[in-house]
Design a protein around this motif. Structure first.
Motif, PDB file in Angstrom:
ATOM      1  N   ASN A 140       0.830  -1.200   0.000  1.00 18.37           N
ATOM      2  CA  ASN A 140       0.000   0.000   0.000  1.00 18.37           C
ATOM      3  C   ASN A 140       0.864   1.249   0.000  1.00 18.37           C
ATOM      4  OD1 ASN A 140      -3.206   0.057   0.494  1.00 18.37           O
ATOM      5  ND2 ASN A 140      -2.392  -1.922   1.152  1.00 18.37           N
ATOM      6  N   VAL A 141       1.937   1.238   0.796  1.00 16.11           N
ATOM      7  CA  VAL A 141       2.826   2.404   0.854  1.00 16.11           C
ATOM      8  C   VAL A 141       3.670   2.484  -0.405  1.00 16.11           C
ATOM      9  CG1 VAL A 141       4.665   3.538   2.157  1.00 16.11           C
ATOM     10  CG2 VAL A 141       2.807   2.373   3.369  1.00 16.11           C
ATOM     11  N   GLU A 142       4.107   1.336  -0.938  1.00 16.82           N
ATOM     12  CA  GLU A 142       4.859   1.327  -2.191  1.00 16.82           C
ATOM     13  C   GLU A 142       4.068   1.990  -3.318  1.00 16.82           C
ATOM     14  OE1 GLU A 142       7.809  -2.348  -2.742  1.00 16.82           O
ATOM     15  OE2 GLU A 142       5.754  -2.955  -2.279  1.00 16.82           O
ATOM     16  N   LEU A 143       2.800   1.643  -3.411  1.00 13.57           N
ATOM     17  CA  LEU A 143       1.976   2.226  -4.467  1.00 13.57           C
ATOM     18  C   LEU A 143       1.848   3.733  -4.308  1.00 13.57           C
ATOM     19  CD1 LEU A 143      -0.744  -0.541  -4.709  1.00 13.57           C
ATOM     20  CD2 LEU A 143       0.821   0.144  -6.529  1.00 13.57           C
ATOM     21  N   ALA A 144       1.801   4.202  -3.070  1.00 13.22           N
ATOM     22  CA  ALA A 144       1.743   5.646  -2.840  1.00 13.22           C
ATOM     23  C   ALA A 144       3.041   6.329  -3.240  1.00 13.22           C
ATOM     24  CB  ALA A 144       1.421   5.918  -1.371  1.00 13.22           C
ATOM     25  N   LEU A 145       4.147   5.578  -3.255  1.00 13.67           N
ATOM     26  CA  LEU A 145       5.448   6.118  -3.654  1.00 13.67           C
ATOM     27  C   LEU A 145       5.645   6.108  -5.171  1.00 13.67           C
ATOM     28  CD1 LEU A 145       7.717   4.378  -0.996  1.00 13.67           C
ATOM     29  CD2 LEU A 145       7.593   6.853  -1.344  1.00 13.67           C
ATOM     30  N   MET A 146       4.747   5.444  -5.888  1.00 11.20           N
ATOM     31  CA  MET A 146       4.959   5.184  -7.307  1.00 11.20           C
ATOM     32  C   MET A 146       5.076   6.457  -8.117  1.00 11.20           C
ATOM     33  SD  MET A 146       2.790   2.642  -9.797  1.00 11.20           S
ATOM     34  CE  MET A 146       1.264   3.553  -9.573  1.00 11.20           C
TER      35      MET A 146
ATOM     36  N   ALA B  14       9.551   2.358   1.295  1.00  9.73           N
ATOM     37  CA  ALA B  14       8.254   2.030   1.887  1.00  9.73           C
ATOM     38  C   ALA B  14       8.428   1.411   3.268  1.00  9.73           C
ATOM     39  CB  ALA B  14       7.485   1.086   0.965  1.00  9.73           C
ATOM     40  N   ALA B  15       9.395   0.525   3.416  1.00  5.78           N
ATOM     41  CA  ALA B  15       9.648  -0.089   4.716  1.00  5.78           C
ATOM     42  C   ALA B  15      10.076   0.958   5.740  1.00  5.78           C
ATOM     43  CB  ALA B  15      10.719  -1.172   4.583  1.00  5.78           C
ATOM     44  N   ARG B  16      10.876   1.928   5.300  1.00  7.46           N
ATOM     45  CA  ARG B  16      11.303   2.995   6.209  1.00  7.46           C
ATOM     46  C   ARG B  16      10.112   3.827   6.677  1.00  7.46           C
ATOM     47  NH1 ARG B  16      11.964   8.122   6.598  1.00  7.46           N
ATOM     48  NH2 ARG B  16      11.154   8.490   4.496  1.00  7.46           N
ATOM     49  N   ILE B  17       9.208   4.144   5.760  1.00  6.14           N
ATOM     50  CA  ILE B  17       8.028   4.921   6.128  1.00  6.14           C
ATOM     51  C   ILE B  17       7.148   4.128   7.086  1.00  6.14           C
ATOM     52  CG2 ILE B  17       5.872   5.916   5.249  1.00  6.14           C
ATOM     53  CD1 ILE B  17       7.431   6.649   2.698  1.00  6.14           C
ATOM     54  N   CYS B  18       6.960   2.837   6.798  1.00  8.35           N
ATOM     55  CA  CYS B  18       6.157   1.996   7.701  1.00  8.35           C
ATOM     56  C   CYS B  18       6.754   1.976   9.098  1.00  8.35           C
ATOM     57  CB  CYS B  18       6.048   0.578   7.149  1.00  8.35           C
ATOM     58  SG  CYS B  18       5.029   0.428   5.670  1.00  8.35           S
ATOM     59  N   GLU B  19       8.060   1.841   9.161  1.00  8.72           N
ATOM     60  CA  GLU B  19       8.734   1.872  10.462  1.00  8.72           C
ATOM     61  C   GLU B  19       8.507   3.219  11.138  1.00  8.72           C
ATOM     62  OE1 GLU B  19      10.845   0.419  13.618  1.00  8.72           O
ATOM     63  OE2 GLU B  19      10.484  -0.724  11.775  1.00  8.72           O
TER      64      GLU B  19
ATOM     65  N   LEU C  97      -1.400   3.516   8.815  1.00  7.69           N
ATOM     66  CA  LEU C  97      -1.224   3.234   7.392  1.00  7.69           C
ATOM     67  C   LEU C  97      -1.662   4.422   6.542  1.00  7.69           C
ATOM     68  CD1 LEU C  97      -0.582   1.415   5.018  1.00  7.69           C
ATOM     69  CD2 LEU C  97      -2.815   0.306   5.323  1.00  7.69           C
ATOM     70  N   GLU C  98      -2.748   5.056   6.912  1.00  3.92           N
ATOM     71  CA  GLU C  98      -3.202   6.243   6.192  1.00  3.92           C
ATOM     72  C   GLU C  98      -2.147   7.348   6.263  1.00  3.92           C
ATOM     73  OE1 GLU C  98      -6.198   8.539   4.051  1.00  3.92           O
ATOM     74  OE2 GLU C  98      -5.792   6.410   4.348  1.00  3.92           O
ATOM     75  N   LEU C  99      -1.537   7.527   7.436  1.00  3.33           N
ATOM     76  CA  LEU C  99      -0.462   8.510   7.573  1.00  3.33           C
ATOM     77  C   LEU C  99       0.739   8.117   6.724  1.00  3.33           C
ATOM     78  CD1 LEU C  99      -0.580   9.208  11.417  1.00  3.33           C
ATOM     79  CD2 LEU C  99      -0.964  10.895   9.608  1.00  3.33           C
ATOM     80  N   GLY C 100       1.072   6.817   6.711  1.00  2.00           N
ATOM     81  CA  GLY C 100       2.202   6.362   5.916  1.00  2.00           C
ATOM     82  C   GLY C 100       1.999   6.611   4.434  1.00  2.00           C
ATOM     83  N   ARG C 101       0.792   6.357   3.951  1.00  2.00           N
ATOM     84  CA  ARG C 101       0.506   6.593   2.531  1.00  2.00           C
ATOM     85  C   ARG C 101       0.597   8.083   2.199  1.00  2.00           C
ATOM     86  NH1 ARG C 101      -5.041   4.466   1.344  1.00  2.00           N
ATOM     87  NH2 ARG C 101      -4.432   4.477  -0.847  1.00  2.00           N
ATOM     88  N   ALA C 102       0.163   8.936   3.130  1.00  2.00           N
ATOM     89  CA  ALA C 102       0.277  10.378   2.905  1.00  2.00           C
ATOM     90  C   ALA C 102       1.740  10.822   2.932  1.00  2.00           C
ATOM     91  CB  ALA C 102      -0.527  11.137   3.951  1.00  2.00           C
ATOM     92  N   LEU C 103       2.531  10.263   3.843  1.00  2.00           N
ATOM     93  CA  LEU C 103       3.937  10.644   3.953  1.00  2.00           C
ATOM     94  C   LEU C 103       4.740  10.214   2.731  1.00  2.00           C
ATOM     95  CD1 LEU C 103       4.722   9.866   7.715  1.00  2.00           C
ATOM     96  CD2 LEU C 103       4.234  12.078   6.652  1.00  2.00           C
ATOM     97  N   ALA C 104       4.233   9.230   1.994  1.00  2.00           N
ATOM     98  CA  ALA C 104       4.940   8.758   0.806  1.00  2.00           C
ATOM     99  C   ALA C 104       5.113   9.856  -0.239  1.00  2.00           C
ATOM    100  CB  ALA C 104       4.205   7.568   0.200  1.00  2.00           C
ATOM    101  N   SER C 105       4.266  10.862  -0.221  1.00  3.75           N
ATOM    102  CA  SER C 105       4.393  11.970  -1.174  1.00  3.75           C
ATOM    103  C   SER C 105       5.367  13.047  -0.679  1.00  3.75           C
ATOM    104  CB  SER C 105       3.029  12.602  -1.448  1.00  3.75           C
ATOM    105  OG  SER C 105       2.518  13.235  -0.282  1.00  3.75           O
TER     106      SER C 105
END
Length: 259
Positions: free
Chosen positions: A113-119, A137-142, A165-173
């Motif tokens: 889920n976080v990887e896709l947000a990083l795409m 993505a693993a770093r953001i999840c951590e 997880l919602e915060l992680g997906r937002a932080l991916a940007s």
């Protein structure tokens, strides 16, 4: 140390402005959801955006992030007019948001889920995300407290985990400004504290946060300032202490006992 006590510079009157909203109005037919609203967000502060259900908070978020085009008014982010920009254009400029109604891909584990947000826009398949993107993505999840949950599916997470997880997906940007919708909803007192600690850490790393929540005790212990609206119009703004003492805010949002 609370967030408010840890960032005196973010509350100074001469602090730089990262988001400036002037005369924002949004009408849906004959309904005025946001009514000539003006306020600013200072760089590296945590601002509470407060109002009862139906006050217009989500509409303001939607106007800022490009979901709705304002009827009138201007929205300036980091010195650039973003009024009416498309959502992807706003995100590319460094402004992201979370949603109260979580939107993960249920058939993908947390890390994907976080990887896709990083795409990147040029990457069309998940296979193109391996290697560096997986590590990021693993770093953001951590970072958001999901380091032990990388390979769990979203529906295996507790409510607090879905929020992370919602915060992680937002932080991916990699946002400079993050709009956060109801981070404390459904959380226990201890979970509110741990999420507040995470948000305070994000601000310490240079991020600016605008937080909507109805948990006044949790929110007021986190924020530097508050902006209060009702019927889409400004009611009050100031420090948590000042807003608590505002008679209209006490009556409408906090009750007569504002302690």
């Amino acid at each position: 140390m609370t967030a408010a006590s840890g960032a005196a510079s973010a509350t100074d009157d001469d602090a730089a402005t990262i988001l400036d909203i002037q005369g924002l109005t949004k009408r849906f037919g004959g309904l005025t959801a946001v009514d000539d609203l003006s306020f600013s967000v200072r760089d590296n502060e945590i601002l509470g955006f407060i109002g009862p259900n139906g006050a217009g908070k989500s509409t303001v978020f939607n106007c800022v992030t490009g979901v709705h085009k304002p009827t009138s008014g201007t929205i300036t982010f980091d010195g650039e007019d973003i009024t009416g920009k498309r959502p992807y254009q706003v995100v590319k400029r460094g402004l992201a948001r979370t949603f109260q109604n979580f939107r993960p891909l249920g058939d993908r584990p947390v890390i994907e889920n976080v990887e896709l947000a990083l795409m990147d826009d040029s990457v069309l398949t998940l296979e193109g995300l391996r290697g560096r993107t997986t590590a990021e993505a693993a770093r953001i999840c951590e970072r958001v407290g999901l380091g032990e949950d990388l390979h769990r599916l979203p529906d295996e997470l507790p409510h607090a985990g879905l929020l992370r997880l919602e915060l992680g997906r937002a932080l991916a940007s990699n946002p400079r400004l993050l709009l956060i919708d109801e981070p404390f909803a459904g959380l226990s007192n201890r979970e509110v504290e741990t999420v507040s600690e995470l948000l305070t850490e994000l601000r310490a790393e240079g991020m600016t946060l605008v937080v909507v929540d109805h948990n006044m005790r949790g929110l007021f212990s986190l924020i530097d300032r508050a902006v209060v609206i009702n019927f889409g119009a400004l009611v009050a703004e100031g420090t948590p202490a000042a807003v608590k003492q505002n008679p209209e805010v006490q009556e409408a949002y906090l009750g007569r006992d504002s302690s």
